[in-house]
Design a protein around this motif. Structure first.
Motif, PDB file in Angstrom:
ATOM      1  N   LYS A 212      60.306  30.115  15.926  1.00 43.01           N
ATOM      2  CA  LYS A 212      59.173  29.417  16.917  1.00 43.01           C
ATOM      3  C   LYS A 212      58.127  30.717  17.137  1.00 43.01           C
ATOM      4  CE  LYS A 212      60.478  24.961  17.384  1.00 43.01           C
ATOM      5  NZ  LYS A 212      59.343  24.059  17.015  1.00 43.01           N
ATOM      6  N   ARG A 213      56.944  30.253  17.383  1.00 43.90           N
ATOM      7  CA  ARG A 213      55.876  30.997  17.535  1.00 43.90           C
ATOM      8  C   ARG A 213      55.197  30.177  18.826  1.00 43.90           C
ATOM      9  NH1 ARG A 213      52.919  33.015  12.101  1.00 43.90           N
ATOM     10  NH2 ARG A 213      54.705  34.218  11.229  1.00 43.90           N
ATOM     11  N   TRP A 214      55.537  30.682  20.114  1.00 44.56           N
ATOM     12  CA  TRP A 214      55.275  29.912  21.212  1.00 44.56           C
ATOM     13  C   TRP A 214      53.564  29.745  21.476  1.00 44.56           C
ATOM     14  CZ3 TRP A 214      58.922  26.869  22.551  1.00 44.56           C
ATOM     15  CH2 TRP A 214      60.081  27.473  22.556  1.00 44.56           C
ATOM     16  N   THR A 215      52.945  30.781  20.984  1.00 38.24           N
ATOM     17  CA  THR A 215      51.631  30.854  20.914  1.00 38.24           C
ATOM     18  C   THR A 215      51.103  29.576  20.262  1.00 38.24           C
ATOM     19  OG1 THR A 215      51.339  32.430  19.243  1.00 38.24           O
ATOM     20  CG2 THR A 215      50.852  33.318  21.448  1.00 38.24           C
TER      21      THR A 215
ATOM     22  N   LEU B 224      52.222  35.949   1.414  1.00 36.82           N
ATOM     23  CA  LEU B 224      52.708  36.890   2.523  1.00 36.82           C
ATOM     24  C   LEU B 224      51.948  36.849   3.706  1.00 36.82           C
ATOM     25  CD1 LEU B 224      53.169  40.074   0.114  1.00 36.82           C
ATOM     26  CD2 LEU B 224      55.136  38.548   1.236  1.00 36.82           C
ATOM     27  N   GLY B 225      52.415  36.894   4.960  1.00 40.36           N
ATOM     28  CA  GLY B 225      51.715  36.859   5.996  1.00 40.36           C
ATOM     29  C   GLY B 225      52.913  37.102   7.172  1.00 40.36           C
ATOM     30  N   THR B 226      52.450  37.580   8.350  1.00 41.27           N
ATOM     31  CA  THR B 226      53.373  37.962   9.508  1.00 41.27           C
ATOM     32  C   THR B 226      52.578  37.915  10.764  1.00 41.27           C
ATOM     33  OG1 THR B 226      55.194  39.502  10.345  1.00 41.27           O
ATOM     34  CG2 THR B 226      53.280  40.521   9.344  1.00 41.27           C
ATOM     35  N   THR B 227      52.879  38.605  11.865  1.00 40.03           N
ATOM     36  CA  THR B 227      52.165  38.730  12.980  1.00 40.03           C
ATOM     37  C   THR B 227      52.782  39.996  13.691  1.00 40.03           C
ATOM     38  OG1 THR B 227      53.989  37.977  14.494  1.00 40.03           O
ATOM     39  CG2 THR B 227      52.268  36.234  13.506  1.00 40.03           C
ATOM     40  N   ARG B 228      51.801  40.613  14.369  1.00 35.90           N
ATOM     41  CA  ARG B 228      52.107  41.999  15.009  1.00 35.90           C
ATOM     42  C   ARG B 228      53.599  41.910  15.643  1.00 35.90           C
ATOM     43  NH1 ARG B 228      46.473  44.093  17.601  1.00 35.90           N
ATOM     44  NH2 ARG B 228      45.926  42.013  17.510  1.00 35.90           N
ATOM     45  N   HIS B 229      53.554  40.781  16.458  1.00 37.98           N
ATOM     46  CA  HIS B 229      55.086  40.618  17.177  1.00 37.98           C
ATOM     47  C   HIS B 229      56.072  40.747  16.161  1.00 37.98           C
ATOM     48  CE1 HIS B 229      58.143  38.244  19.027  1.00 37.98           C
ATOM     49  NE2 HIS B 229      57.742  38.962  20.244  1.00 37.98           N
ATOM     50  N   ASP B 230      56.150  39.790  15.068  1.00 39.64           N
ATOM     51  CA  ASP B 230      57.139  39.909  14.089  1.00 39.64           C
ATOM     52  C   ASP B 230      57.315  41.023  13.562  1.00 39.64           C
ATOM     53  OD1 ASP B 230      57.553  37.398  15.137  1.00 39.64           O
ATOM     54  OD2 ASP B 230      56.643  36.344  13.430  1.00 39.64           O
ATOM     55  N   ALA B 231      56.153  41.700  12.964  1.00 41.32           N
ATOM     56  CA  ALA B 231      56.316  42.972  12.209  1.00 41.32           C
ATOM     57  C   ALA B 231      56.711  43.983  13.094  1.00 41.32           C
ATOM     58  CB  ALA B 231      54.831  43.321  11.835  1.00 41.32           C
ATOM     59  N   GLY B 232      56.743  43.933  14.371  1.00 34.95           N
ATOM     60  CA  GLY B 232      57.114  45.012  15.313  1.00 34.95           C
ATOM     61  C   GLY B 232      56.198  46.319  15.844  1.00 34.95           C
TER      62      GLY B 232
ATOM     63  N   THR C 109      51.470  47.416  14.929  1.00 36.55           N
ATOM     64  CA  THR C 109      50.243  47.074  14.277  1.00 36.55           C
ATOM     65  C   THR C 109      50.392  47.819  12.762  1.00 36.55           C
ATOM     66  OG1 THR C 109      48.851  47.597  16.302  1.00 36.55           O
ATOM     67  CG2 THR C 109      47.810  47.810  14.213  1.00 36.55           C
ATOM     68  N   GLN C 110      51.001  49.016  12.449  1.00 37.54           N
ATOM     69  CA  GLN C 110      51.080  49.433  11.181  1.00 37.54           C
ATOM     70  C   GLN C 110      52.023  48.462  10.533  1.00 37.54           C
ATOM     71  OE1 GLN C 110      51.784  50.910  14.328  1.00 37.54           O
ATOM     72  NE2 GLN C 110      49.878  52.559  14.323  1.00 37.54           N
ATOM     73  N   ALA C 111      52.990  48.275  10.726  1.00 38.18           N
ATOM     74  CA  ALA C 111      53.837  47.300  10.058  1.00 38.18           C
ATOM     75  C   ALA C 111      53.037  46.082   9.752  1.00 38.18           C
ATOM     76  CB  ALA C 111      55.230  46.837  10.839  1.00 38.18           C
ATOM     77  N   PHE C 112      52.448  45.505  10.659  1.00 30.41           N
ATOM     78  CA  PHE C 112      51.786  44.327  10.418  1.00 30.41           C
ATOM     79  C   PHE C 112      50.931  44.491   9.076  1.00 30.41           C
ATOM     80  CE2 PHE C 112      47.502  41.996  10.792  1.00 30.41           C
ATOM     81  CZ  PHE C 112      47.905  40.734  10.452  1.00 30.41           C
ATOM     82  N   TYR C 113      49.854  45.672   9.115  1.00 31.65           N
ATOM     83  CA  TYR C 113      49.038  46.219   8.249  1.00 31.65           C
ATOM     84  C   TYR C 113      49.884  46.202   6.917  1.00 31.65           C
ATOM     85  CZ  TYR C 113      44.883  48.254   6.278  1.00 31.65           C
ATOM     86  OH  TYR C 113      44.068  48.532   5.379  1.00 31.65           O
ATOM     87  N   ALA C 114      50.772  46.708   6.783  1.00 31.11           N
ATOM     88  CA  ALA C 114      51.853  47.205   5.538  1.00 31.11           C
ATOM     89  C   ALA C 114      52.060  45.802   4.928  1.00 31.11           C
ATOM     90  CB  ALA C 114      53.006  47.947   5.918  1.00 31.11           C
ATOM     91  N   VAL C 115      52.296  44.740   5.802  1.00 27.52           N
ATOM     92  CA  VAL C 115      52.517  43.336   4.881  1.00 27.52           C
ATOM     93  C   VAL C 115      51.268  42.636   4.561  1.00 27.52           C
ATOM     94  CG1 VAL C 115      53.475  41.175   5.428  1.00 27.52           C
ATOM     95  CG2 VAL C 115      54.707  43.078   6.131  1.00 27.52           C
ATOM     96  N   ASP C 116      50.257  42.495   5.586  1.00 29.24           N
ATOM     97  CA  ASP C 116      49.280  41.662   5.326  1.00 29.24           C
ATOM     98  C   ASP C 116      48.181  42.272   4.634  1.00 29.24           C
ATOM     99  OD1 ASP C 116      48.950  38.721   7.401  1.00 29.24           O
ATOM    100  OD2 ASP C 116      50.902  39.941   7.356  1.00 29.24           O
ATOM    101  N   HIS C 117      48.110  43.631   4.464  1.00 26.82           N
ATOM    102  CA  HIS C 117      47.150  44.081   3.528  1.00 26.82           C
ATOM    103  C   HIS C 117      47.920  45.012   2.273  1.00 26.82           C
ATOM    104  CE1 HIS C 117      44.716  47.528   2.093  1.00 26.82           C
ATOM    105  NE2 HIS C 117      43.630  46.754   2.286  1.00 26.82           N
ATOM    106  N   ASP C 118      48.529  45.789   2.605  1.00 22.74           N
ATOM    107  CA  ASP C 118      49.229  46.716   1.526  1.00 22.74           C
ATOM    108  C   ASP C 118      50.019  45.944   0.450  1.00 22.74           C
ATOM    109  OD1 ASP C 118      48.139  48.544   2.889  1.00 22.74           O
ATOM    110  OD2 ASP C 118      49.934  49.545   3.624  1.00 22.74           O
TER     111      ASP C 118
END
Length: 214
Positions: free
Chosen positions: A155-158, A69-77, A79-88
């Protein structure tokens, strides 16, 4: 061996799923996902709109757990949603594996993971690693790749802009192909580790990938 896999549709997870299906050592693969994936005789996909619900529905005993599992804050929408995926959800994957009787877990984290980092991404990854270690797995393998190379659906432009730079870096800083991370996970899954917690950086993962043969 029976396997539980989360993150099967991601960059590393999709490569890993192909290797699991092809491996004579793997009898059955249980995937927990938010949407159904193409079927295969060796694969059971339990899908639910919330991944936590899918994980809670898994009842098949397993020997190995893979978490990609892994996402980015941008894709997750957020900070909380990112933490929910990459941690919880990473931690819940571990808890589910233990509930199902698994004795070994392999997780894709990230270079720079540190629970005390001032960088939110690295801190989240580090806190997830710490939580898995606290689960007291008989064997826990933590993969910390640098930038992942491979074709993403989105695509992730960064990453597109920084990829040439990361390709030139030395050792554990150098970018690594997602397919090689998957092969390294398979190598470590089928190897006997000498310690309960094993951490592999990009350079080590690249070497592990070379040693894996079906």
């Amino acid at each position: 061996m029976n396997v539980l896999l989360t993150g099967a549709s991601g960059l590393v997870g999709s490569h890993l799923l192909e290797l699991l299906v092809a491996s004579p050592h793997i009898s059955h693969i249980v995937i927990a996902a938010r949407r159904s994936l193409p079927s295969h005789p060796k694969v059971t996909c339990i899908a639910a709109p919330e991944l936590a619900d899918a994980l809670n529905q898994v009842a098949t005993p397993v020997d190995l757990v893979f978490c990609c599992l892994g996402t980015t804050r941008h894709d997750a929408g957020s900070t909380q949603a990112f933490y929910a995926v990459d941690h919880d959800l990473v931690v819940l994957t571990g808890k589910t594996g233990l509930r199902l009787g698994a004795e070994k877990m392999l997780v894709v984290s990230a270079m720079g993971a540190n629970p005390r980092s001032c960088i939110f991404y690295n801190r989240t990854k580090g806190l997830a690693e710490y939580a898995l270690i606290e689960q007291a797995w008989p064997e826990l393998v933590i993969a910390r790749p640098s930038m992942l190379l491979g074709s993403r659906r989105k695509k992730r432009w960064t990453e597109t802009l920084s990829t040439p730079f990361f390709k030139c870096l030395p050792g554990s800083l150098r970018a690594i192909r997602a397919a090689d991370v998957a092969r390294a996970l398979m190598f470590n899954a089928l190897s006997d580790n000498k310690s309960a917690v094993v951490v592999r950086d990009s350079a080590q993962l690249s070497q592990d990938a070379k040693h894996y043969t079906v």
